[in-house]
Scaffold this motif. Sequence first.
Motif, PDB file in Angstrom:
ATOM      1  N   GLY A   1       0.794  -1.227   0.000  1.00  0.00           N
ATOM      2  CA  GLY A   1       0.000   0.000   0.000  1.00  0.00           C
ATOM      3  C   GLY A   1       0.827   1.278   0.000  1.00  0.00           C
ATOM      4  O   GLY A   1       0.524   2.238  -0.720  1.00  0.00           O
TER       5      GLY A   1
ATOM      6  N   VAL B   1      -6.486  10.281   5.486  1.00  0.00           N
ATOM      7  CA  VAL B   1      -5.272  10.658   6.214  1.00  0.00           C
ATOM      8  C   VAL B   1      -4.836  12.061   5.819  1.00  0.00           C
ATOM      9  O   VAL B   1      -4.519  12.894   6.672  1.00  0.00           O
ATOM     10  CB  VAL B   1      -4.110   9.696   5.897  1.00  0.00           C
TER      11      VAL B   1
ATOM     12  N   ASN C   1      -4.714  -4.458   5.639  1.00  0.00           N
ATOM     13  CA  ASN C   1      -3.279  -4.240   5.500  1.00  0.00           C
ATOM     14  C   ASN C   1      -2.976  -3.174   4.438  1.00  0.00           C
ATOM     15  O   ASN C   1      -2.136  -2.296   4.651  1.00  0.00           O
ATOM     16  CB  ASN C   1      -2.609  -5.573   5.147  1.00  0.00           C
ATOM     17  N   VAL C   2      -3.677  -3.254   3.312  1.00  0.00           N
ATOM     18  CA  VAL C   2      -3.464  -2.266   2.245  1.00  0.00           C
ATOM     19  C   VAL C   2      -3.869  -0.874   2.732  1.00  0.00           C
ATOM     20  O   VAL C   2      -3.143   0.109   2.524  1.00  0.00           O
ATOM     21  CB  VAL C   2      -4.256  -2.643   0.969  1.00  0.00           C
ATOM     22  N   ALA C   3      -5.015  -0.779   3.420  1.00  0.00           N
ATOM     23  CA  ALA C   3      -5.477   0.527   3.901  1.00  0.00           C
ATOM     24  C   ALA C   3      -4.478   1.120   4.888  1.00  0.00           C
ATOM     25  O   ALA C   3      -4.137   2.299   4.818  1.00  0.00           O
ATOM     26  CB  ALA C   3      -6.858   0.395   4.558  1.00  0.00           C
TER      27      ALA C   3
ATOM     28  N   LYS D   1      -1.207   0.432   5.204  1.00  0.00           N
ATOM     29  CA  LYS D   1       0.060   0.821   4.573  1.00  0.00           C
ATOM     30  C   LYS D   1      -0.096   2.002   3.631  1.00  0.00           C
ATOM     31  O   LYS D   1       0.792   2.852   3.544  1.00  0.00           O
ATOM     32  CB  LYS D   1       0.673  -0.381   3.860  1.00  0.00           C
ATOM     33  N   ALA D   2      -1.233   2.080   2.929  1.00  0.00           N
ATOM     34  CA  ALA D   2      -1.467   3.242   2.065  1.00  0.00           C
ATOM     35  C   ALA D   2      -1.524   4.510   2.918  1.00  0.00           C
ATOM     36  O   ALA D   2      -0.960   5.543   2.555  1.00  0.00           O
ATOM     37  CB  ALA D   2      -2.761   3.064   1.265  1.00  0.00           C
ATOM     38  N   SER D   3      -2.171   4.390   4.076  1.00  0.00           N
ATOM     39  CA  SER D   3      -2.286   5.549   4.967  1.00  0.00           C
ATOM     40  C   SER D   3      -0.913   5.978   5.466  1.00  0.00           C
ATOM     41  O   SER D   3      -0.593   7.169   5.501  1.00  0.00           O
ATOM     42  CB  SER D   3      -3.163   5.199   6.169  1.00  0.00           C
TER      43      SER D   3
ATOM     44  N   GLY E   1       1.808   5.499   3.935  1.00  0.00           N
ATOM     45  CA  GLY E   1       2.495   6.064   2.770  1.00  0.00           C
ATOM     46  C   GLY E   1       2.147   7.529   2.549  1.00  0.00           C
ATOM     47  O   GLY E   1       3.021   8.360   2.309  1.00  0.00           O
ATOM     48  N   VAL E   2       0.875   7.861   2.643  1.00  0.00           N
ATOM     49  CA  VAL E   2       0.448   9.255   2.453  1.00  0.00           C
ATOM     50  C   VAL E   2       1.026  10.136   3.546  1.00  0.00           C
ATOM     51  O   VAL E   2       1.558  11.216   3.274  1.00  0.00           O
ATOM     52  CB  VAL E   2      -1.089   9.373   2.507  1.00  0.00           C
TER      53      VAL E   2
END
Lengths: 350, 350
Positions: free
Chosen positions: A213, A241, B232-234, B236-238, B240-241
């Motif tokens: 992600g 976020v 998990n994707v949500a 990790k994406a969060s 990342g942002v």
Amino acid sequence: MITLAVDCMGGDHGPGVTFPACRQFLSTHPDARLLLVGLPEAFVNWQTHERAEVVHALEVVTMDDPVEVALRRKKNSSMRVAIQQVKDGKAQAAVSAGNTGALMAVSRYLLKTMDGIDRPAIASQLPNDQGGATTVLDLGANVDCQPEHLLQFAVMGSALVTSLDAHNAEPSVGLLNIGEEAIKGSEVIKRTGELLRQAGDSNAIRFVGNVEGNDIFKGRVDIVVCDGFVGNVALKASEGVASMIVGGLKTEFKRNIFTKFAAILAYPVLKALMSRMDHRRYNGAALLGLRGLVFKSHGSADATGYEHALNRAYDAARNNLLDRVQGRIAQAATLLVAADSTSTGGATAA
Amino acid sequence: MITLAVDCMGGDHGPGVTFPACRQFLSTHPDARLLLVGLPEAFVNWQTHERAEVVHALEVVTMDDPVEVALRRKKNSSMRVAIQQVKDGKAQAAVSAGNTGALMAVSRYLLKTMDGIDRPAIASQLPNDQGGATTVLDLGANVDCQPEHLLQFAVMGSALVTSLDAHNAEPSVGLLNIGEEAIKGSEVIKRTGELLRQAGDSNAIRFVGNVEGNDIFKGRVDIVVCDGFVGNVALKASEGVASMIVGGLKTEFKRNIFTKFAAILAYPVLKALMSRMDHRRYNGAALLGLRGLVFKSHGSADATGYEHALNRAYDAARNNLLDRVQGRIAQAATLLVAADSTSTGGATAA
């Protein structure tokens, strides 16, 4: 000359946003023409332009209209009339800020799906750490996907990136997963990894493996492929976020007289940051896999955002996105057929 | 007296982080004892403490060790010995910053799954706009989930929140989906919505309906339920942002002498913001559904972050999280059995 059909009524703001965006777009694109589709009464505020033609519609698809209403009851909606211009060959692409479900359904109904594509997908770009953008698809059109659908997304995404970025002839593709190792993920994801690897080996795409992600925003790959459920959640969680952090910054800077003073001095810095991250620059999602180009603007886009969606549609039309998708799908056809027969076999056996 | 078993070797930093965190934890929790598990040589730097007992282990599970190695080959690892303390009744909870897959596998092997739970889940808290935290589960233990698994997550998550927050006896639960309408989402999600609604009607949980990715950070609900892939994707994406925005802020403030000056003045504001969003405050994920309490710290946590994980394990042990989960699962038992037979029926019919 590139002609775009614009659904001037769609979105939260309608002509208040679409008209100024169209005028600005025309001024920066001397070889472009627009077909402005809207209710007759909306055009009382439109000053004629030599490269803009007004096309009347009788109704508007609202943001809350169910798909069935858009499809079966509002047959003269501005959204539908705009897409009809593409079908009739009068425009190379349609742009709308109307509701996504309706736009996909009407586009699919009027334009039909391309040969070799089972399911159209929605692709958008998100800003990344490298100062560039990562293209992610699908963002919500398909909730349950099989490996061959995800391969189609990878192929279509590759065509999209080459048509929007002339310097990127072989964009890299990553499969969204919960770990970089090939053994991670669900059964569908593991089989998709296998299939994308084969597609990479046969040069249909440039597949680099699994990504996680956070890699969307690191810009490790040009294209991230996922099913529409995961893509939509990742996109919205990211927006959540970002708006929490921006909201937090505003709250902290407003706290007292000293922080307000600091805000004045920090303003140019914050403005530069906002412009780097400005989601308006990335407005304009592509509906891929149809026999015609349709771009979707955020419903809440302002004129600057909407203009970016118009620019994107213009670039895609100018660089023959349709032919590129068709060409790449043809190239991957053997793999897609093979995958399709495998998965059908699997389903029968289950 | 609450006793925690601490895997002092786990994580990226080992005793360099875990020792200072343990000492700080002991000083703020006069009724707590720690069992410090590690290699004998690690303790040369440990100054004895009256409420800390050293337990020796012979090996360490590395961050890259496959699950099989942790399970079958390293039977005297600090991770495993720490969990063994819980199994033997010598500690009420174990804490480790070791690799998640290994920790879940070893915990499951030693402690076994609770009655009524098919699959343990990983639950963590994320900061939200309301200044509070949203509990999300599963975050990666289960990639393919059926509706009854998601109901179990909802029930376990509710027990967790009540044990960590004494003021929240009936936490609200939302189902992560791609739209608020009940007709949205995949087949599994639609059936899950149905089941959660029934659980809500019978007061097993307080179900408020579907939520979207951004609602995690809006704090619309106390608990967000999803399968481990999406969660998990949500997550990790969060991350990342957030790290892209923080990185962008740093870059912009370092740009020139004026922006550096602005940074000095804005420093207190930025520090306040960072502290609001500080992920260390939310460190400490619960492994739920086992017959013993295990908490997972981020591998990269510093001493402050690790201390938060210890605090969380302490609160859960003190407030009888295990009994709460067991009680709530018993309450939802009829629904879970019914769901199980339905889904088995469905699978046979397919």
